[in-house]
Design a protein around this motif. Structure first.
Motif, mmCIF file in Angstrom:
data_model
loop_
_atom_site.group_PDB
_atom_site.id
_atom_site.type_symbol
_atom_site.label_atom_id
_atom_site.label_comp_id
_atom_site.label_asym_id
_atom_site.label_seq_id
_atom_site.Cartn_x
_atom_site.Cartn_y
_atom_site.Cartn_z
ATOM 1 N N VAL A 116 0.851 -1.194 0.000
ATOM 2 C CA VAL A 116 0.000 0.000 0.000
ATOM 3 C C VAL A 116 0.889 1.247 0.000
ATOM 4 N N PRO A 117 0.346 2.375 -0.446
ATOM 5 C CA PRO A 117 1.178 3.599 -0.473
ATOM 6 C C PRO A 117 1.635 4.053 0.907
ATOM 7 N N ASN A 118 0.820 3.818 1.946
ATOM 8 C CA ASN A 118 1.174 4.289 3.279
ATOM 9 C C ASN A 118 1.070 3.149 4.301
ATOM 10 N N PRO A 119 2.082 2.268 4.345
ATOM 11 C CA PRO A 119 1.994 1.119 5.265
ATOM 12 C C PRO A 119 1.985 1.520 6.734
ATOM 13 N N THR A 120 2.591 2.655 7.081
ATOM 14 C CA THR A 120 2.610 3.087 8.482
ATOM 15 C C THR A 120 1.197 3.362 8.985
ATOM 16 N N GLU A 121 0.390 3.996 8.138
ATOM 17 C CA GLU A 121 -0.999 4.283 8.497
ATOM 18 C C GLU A 121 -1.785 2.985 8.705
ATOM 19 N N LEU A 122 -1.544 2.019 7.827
ATOM 20 C CA LEU A 122 -2.271 0.751 7.927
ATOM 21 C C LEU A 122 -1.805 -0.044 9.149
ATOM 22 N N GLU A 123 -0.511 0.014 9.431
ATOM 23 C CA GLU A 123 0.013 -0.674 10.612
ATOM 24 C C GLU A 123 -0.631 -0.117 11.881
ATOM 25 N N SER A 124 -0.697 1.201 11.959
ATOM 26 C CA SER A 124 -1.282 1.846 13.122
ATOM 27 C C SER A 124 -2.757 1.467 13.276
ATOM 28 N N PHE A 125 -3.473 1.422 12.160
ATOM 29 C CA PHE A 125 -4.889 1.026 12.178
ATOM 30 C C PHE A 125 -5.046 -0.359 12.778
ATOM 31 N N TRP A 126 -4.198 -1.303 12.345
ATOM 32 C CA TRP A 126 -4.344 -2.677 12.836
ATOM 33 C C TRP A 126 -3.837 -2.810 14.266
ATOM 34 N N ASN A 127 -2.863 -1.997 14.641
ATOM 35 C CA ASN A 127 -2.456 -1.973 16.060
ATOM 36 C C ASN A 127 -3.649 -1.593 16.933
ATOM 37 N N ARG A 128 -4.430 -0.623 16.480
ATOM 38 C CA ARG A 128 -5.603 -0.197 17.260
ATOM 39 C C ARG A 128 -6.697 -1.263 17.284
ATOM 40 N N ARG A 129 -6.658 -2.199 16.331
ATOM 41 C CA ARG A 129 -7.656 -3.276 16.288
ATOM 42 C C ARG A 129 -7.180 -4.514 17.040
ATOM 43 N N GLY A 130 -5.977 -4.452 17.618
ATOM 44 C CA GLY A 130 -5.518 -5.581 18.426
ATOM 45 C C GLY A 130 -4.470 -6.464 17.786
ATOM 46 N N LEU A 131 -3.986 -6.105 16.596
ATOM 47 C CA LEU A 131 -2.849 -6.828 16.030
ATOM 48 C C LEU A 131 -1.566 -6.158 16.523
ATOM 49 N N ALA A 132 -0.576 -6.969 16.865
ATOM 50 C CA ALA A 132 0.687 -6.430 17.370
ATOM 51 C C ALA A 132 1.707 -6.341 16.244
ATOM 52 N N THR A 133 2.559 -5.314 16.318
ATOM 53 C CA THR A 133 3.714 -5.265 15.425
ATOM 54 C C THR A 133 4.776 -6.176 16.028
ATOM 55 N N THR A 134 5.007 -7.320 15.392
ATOM 56 C CA THR A 134 5.900 -8.337 15.951
ATOM 57 C C THR A 134 7.313 -8.245 15.378
ATOM 58 N N ALA A 135 7.482 -7.479 14.323
ATOM 59 C CA ALA A 135 8.780 -7.178 13.713
ATOM 60 C C ALA A 135 8.505 -6.022 12.766
ATOM 61 N N PRO A 136 9.525 -5.311 12.307
ATOM 62 C CA PRO A 136 9.249 -4.209 11.389
ATOM 63 C C PRO A 136 8.450 -4.680 10.168
ATOM 64 N N GLY A 137 7.305 -4.020 9.935
ATOM 65 C CA GLY A 137 6.474 -4.377 8.788
ATOM 66 C C GLY A 137 5.722 -5.686 8.942
ATOM 67 N N GLN A 138 5.601 -6.175 10.148
ATOM 68 C CA GLN A 138 4.961 -7.478 10.372
ATOM 69 C C GLN A 138 3.940 -7.374 11.484
ATOM 70 N N GLN A 194 4.124 -3.692 3.115
ATOM 71 C CA GLN A 194 5.216 -3.075 2.364
ATOM 72 C C GLN A 194 4.685 -1.883 1.584
ATOM 73 N N GLU A 195 5.604 -0.963 1.266
ATOM 74 C CA GLU A 195 5.187 0.249 0.546
ATOM 75 C C GLU A 195 5.189 -0.010 -0.954
ATOM 76 N N GLY A 196 4.129 0.435 -1.596
ATOM 77 C CA GLY A 196 4.031 0.286 -3.046
ATOM 78 C C GLY A 196 3.143 1.368 -3.611
ATOM 79 N N PRO A 197 3.179 1.562 -4.913
ATOM 80 C CA PRO A 197 2.458 2.688 -5.513
ATOM 81 C C PRO A 197 0.945 2.533 -5.552
ATOM 82 N N TYR A 198 0.442 1.316 -5.454
ATOM 83 C CA TYR A 198 -1.015 1.105 -5.461
ATOM 84 C C TYR A 198 -1.333 -0.091 -4.581
ATOM 85 N N ARG A 199 -2.585 -0.166 -4.128
ATOM 86 C CA ARG A 199 -2.975 -1.188 -3.164
ATOM 87 C C ARG A 199 -3.138 -2.549 -3.837
#
Ligand SMILES: [Fe+2]
Length: 313
Positions: free
Chosen positions: A13-35, A48-53
């Protein structure tokens, strides 16, 4: 069954940090960078970061090294350029363009969900006690990624790749809408193939313990973004799962699901749905808040098409 489990997905997705934060708030843990992981399973969604979803990769498990060799040989027999290591095989899906990785192993067993005592008319099993669901302290977390749904411009070719190449089994088919439900585990479906004018991800799905978990987490999302609900809550006819479909901040549709049919014996599973009143939109036994066209085709399909074109696909 050679394949045993659906292990994880990689979302680009273009903004993986935003998506990671969203899932952290839903109860998924960041268990390694980008994971992102759940309590039992540390890697469920890679970001991972990419130009389109899009889905960049899915990972499956198979029982043994011999199974891996057989899968590799079938892929070669289909004329596909698969790569192979000691305990893995990787191949590009020839119709959808994402990578499929197969590993020897199995998913970590899930800690069994607490059994709920549900009162029903004429069946009183919980007396003089409040329901655990009513007084629970913690909001339930997603338990695992269970399936992903793809739109294909050539559904039959895509199904052939998963069935003849990788060894998926067909659980159900809806001929009117050319939809095929495929499994590589006991789940009624780990992959569903739908027709689409552009190859795309339709949704990815996370399992919750029960109806209450879906409701609590779904409401959280709607409280953050009132327009995030796409379809649900409801219960599907095919697969029987309770569902709520919502949009993540990247615009990707995801599903919280629970109570899916489990198939352990093909001979006992009745693939012929005993209904003769199907129309293309009869996909739920009940539903609410639905916008079915948004359900079948992402509203940003033009953006995805442009992204694929720019990527040379
Ligand atoms: Fe689903």
């Amino acid at each position: 069954m050679a394949l045993t489990d659906f292990l994880n997905i990689t979302l680009s997705v273009p903004n993986p940090t935003e998506l990671e934060s969203f899932w952290n708030r839903r109860g998924l843990a960041t268990t390694a960078p980008g994971q992102l992981g759940t309590t039992e399973r540390a890697s469920q969604i890679y970001l991972q970061e990419g130009p389109y979803r899009h889905v960049a990769e899915i990972t499956l498990a198979c029982s043994s090294h011999d199974d891996l060799v057989r899968i590799f040989s079938r892929l070669e027999g289909l004329g596909l350029d698969a790569q192979r290591g000691d305990d893995w095989v990787r191949v590009k899906d020839p119709t959808l363009d994402h990578s499929v990785r197969i590993e020897v192993g199995s998913a970590t067993p899930l800690i069994p969900a607490a059994s709920r005592q549900l009162n029903a008319p004429g069946v009183i099993v919980r007396e003089n006690r409040r329901s655990e669901a009513a007084i629970r302290v913690d909001v339930p977390r997603p338990r695992r990624v269970g399936h992903v749904v793809f739109g294909s411009t050539d559904p039959q070719a895509t199904v052939d790749f998963y069935v003849k190449g990788l060894g998926f089994r067909v659980s159900d088919r809806l001929p009117d809408v050319d939809a095929t439900f495929l499994r590589c585990s006991k789940d009624h479906h780990n992959i569903l193939i739908l027709p689409s004018p552009v190859p795309c991800m339709n949704h990815y799905a996370l399992e919750m313990d029960d109806f209450d978990g879906i409701g609590l987490r779904g409401v959280e999302v709607v409280q953050e973004r009132p327009d995030a609900s796409v379809y649900g809550m409801g219960r599907h006819v095919v697969g029987s799962n309770i569902f709520w479909y919502l949009l993540d901040p990247a615009g990707g549709m995801f599903e919280f699901f629970s109570d899916m049919d489990q198939i352990t014996d093909d001979d006992l599973w009745d693939r012929d749905l005993r209904r003769d009143d199907w129309d293309p939109f009869t996909i739920a036994s009940y539903e609410s808040g639905t916008s079915k066209m948004d359900f079948f085709l992402p509203s940003d399909i033009d953006v995805i098409a442009a992204g694929r074109e720019a990527a040379g696909l």
